[in-house]
Structure formats: structure tokens, C-alpha cells
Design a protein around this motif. Structure first.
Motif, mmCIF file in Angstrom:
data_model
loop_
_atom_site.group_PDB
_atom_site.id
_atom_site.type_symbol
_atom_site.label_atom_id
_atom_site.label_comp_id
_atom_site.label_asym_id
_atom_site.label_seq_id
_atom_site.Cartn_x
_atom_site.Cartn_y
_atom_site.Cartn_z
ATOM 1 N N LYS A 76 60.438 -23.283 57.623
ATOM 2 C CA LYS A 76 61.441 -23.046 56.586
ATOM 3 C C LYS A 76 62.671 -23.914 56.843
ATOM 4 N N GLU A 77 63.857 -23.296 56.987
ATOM 5 C CA GLU A 77 65.080 -24.095 57.138
ATOM 6 C C GLU A 77 65.289 -24.612 58.563
ATOM 7 N N VAL A 78 64.486 -24.170 59.509
ATOM 8 C CA VAL A 78 64.590 -24.630 60.904
ATOM 9 C C VAL A 78 63.825 -25.940 61.026
ATOM 10 N N ARG A 79 64.497 -26.972 61.512
ATOM 11 C CA ARG A 79 63.897 -28.299 61.584
ATOM 12 C C ARG A 79 63.977 -28.861 62.998
ATOM 13 N N LYS A 80 62.808 -29.112 63.588
ATOM 14 C CA LYS A 80 62.692 -29.765 64.899
ATOM 15 C C LYS A 80 63.644 -29.149 65.923
ATOM 16 N N THR A 81 63.632 -27.848 65.969
ATOM 17 C CA THR A 81 64.486 -27.112 66.910
ATOM 18 C C THR A 81 63.764 -26.981 68.244
ATOM 19 N N PRO A 82 64.386 -27.394 69.341
ATOM 20 C CA PRO A 82 63.708 -27.291 70.638
ATOM 21 C C PRO A 82 63.510 -25.848 71.069
ATOM 22 N N ALA A 83 62.385 -25.601 71.705
ATOM 23 C CA ALA A 83 62.053 -24.270 72.225
ATOM 24 C C ALA A 83 61.072 -24.449 73.362
#
Length: 196
Positions: free
Chosen positions: A182-189
Motif C-alpha cells: 500500500k502506501e509503504v514503499r521500500k521500507t527496511p525491516a
């Protein structure tokens, strides 16, 4: 401080820094198709989580909880070091699940997401960007693929913010990933699986 102290007059409260944990029972509707089976697995899920948090030094009664049917949202006050929510807690939860799955019946397998950040309590529960990110992590394809590709009882995804703050001592169980949902883009985890 107990989160229950924040629950009176919630609509005027400031954001409260917390540890957030969300769970999902894998294949809940498929493996547990009727009400008695679902009630039984939910009892096992809640019992396992309560025992795990207590062993991590966080009393269950100090946590705010929202039931999600096939999972639960847990918001915990920052009264214990952040690292306790990773290595000791995840390993203990995995052990409890593995032990409980030795009996007859469908296995209880879980996906877990962990994050830290401020949340806002209102008359309906909790909200804020930290809560939103937590559930985007729980739905991450990388976590779902890990569960599908392995036979583990537990797989987890940890936000980069919590991973960085906690700094796990043994990092062999973790591998970096990015989340786009959705609105989360290429977020590190960070993905976690139990070490064999």
C-alpha cells in the motif's frame, strides 16, 4: 507506567511511546473451519502470548490489547529494554508453539510483526503512523513467503527502528528485507526465523 493509566479521557492524550506487536494465525479459516476449533486455537494463541510476555518481564495486565479474530494487537509500555522483545521473546514464543504443536490436531503457526513508536489512544482504540506501519509489516510479502517456504511454527518481521534500538546480540536469525505494501514503499525491516 501502565497503559491503563492512559485510558481515561483518551481523546485529549498525547502520543505515547510503546512497543507494538501484531500476530496472525496462519491459515486460520482453512485449518480451523468451525467455531470450536477457532475458539481452541485462539485460547492457545492468547495463552502462548501471555506466557511469552510474562517471561520477558512484561506483565500481561500492563499491555493494551485489541482482538483481531485470527490475531491480536498488543501495545506494551516501554518498561523493559527493547531487546527483550526480540531474541528472548521470539525464541520463547517459538518454543511454546513447537511444544503445543506436538499434540494431535492442526498446528498453530503464527506470523508476528514488531515495531516501536508513539501511538495515540482515542475512544476507539489506538491509531497513528506506528500502528499503520505495524500492520503493513504483518502483511508484507517477504513475511508471507517465508511462512509459505518453511515449516517453522513462527516467523516474524521487525521494523528497522526496533531492530536498531534493540541491537540483537545474535543476529544470525535475522535477515534484512524491504517492505512495499500500500502506501509503504521500500521500507527496511528484518525477517526473523528460529535457528535450527
Amino acid at each position: 507506567m501502565k497503559l491503563s493509566q492512559y485510558l481515561d479521557g483518551r481523546s485529549i492524550l498525547p502520543m505515547v511511546p510503546c512497543i507494538l506487536l501484531a500476530t496472525d494465525v496462519v491459515a486460520f479459516g482453512t485449518h480451523y473451519p468451525d467455531t470450536p476449533a477457532q475458539a481452541k486455537v485462539r485460547h492457545r494463541m492468547y495463552w502462548s502470548l501471555e506466557q511469552t510476555l510474562s517471561m520477558a518481564g512484561l506483565p500481561w495486565t500492563d499491555c493494551y490489547r485489541e482482538d483481531r479474530g485470527d490475531g491480536v494487537l498488543i501495545v506494551a509500555p516501554l518498561i523493559t529494554p527493547a531487546e527483550r522483545y526480540l531474541d528472548p521473546m521470539l525464541h520463547r514464543l517459538n518454543i511454546l508453539l513447537r511444544h503445543g504443536n506436538r499434540g494431535p490436531g492442526p498446528r498453530l503457526r503464527m506470523r508476528v510483526a514488531l515495531h516501536c513508536g508513539p501511538v495515540h489512544f482515542d475512544d476507539y482504540g489506538v491509531t497513528g503512523p506506528a500502528t499503520l506501519l505495524l500492520f503493513r509489516l504483518l502483511e508484507a510479502q517477504a513475511l508471507r513467503k517465508t511462512v509459505a517456504a518453511t515449516d517453522t511454527d513462527l516467523a516474524a518481521i521487525i521494523s528497522d527502528a526496533l531492530f536498531t534500538e534493540a541491537t540483537p546480540g545474535d543476529q544470525r536469525a535475522y535477515r534484512p528485507t524491504t517492505v512495499t505494501y500500500k502506501e509503504v514503499r521500500k521500507t527496511p525491516a528484518w525477517l526473523w526465523q528460529p535457528l535450527l
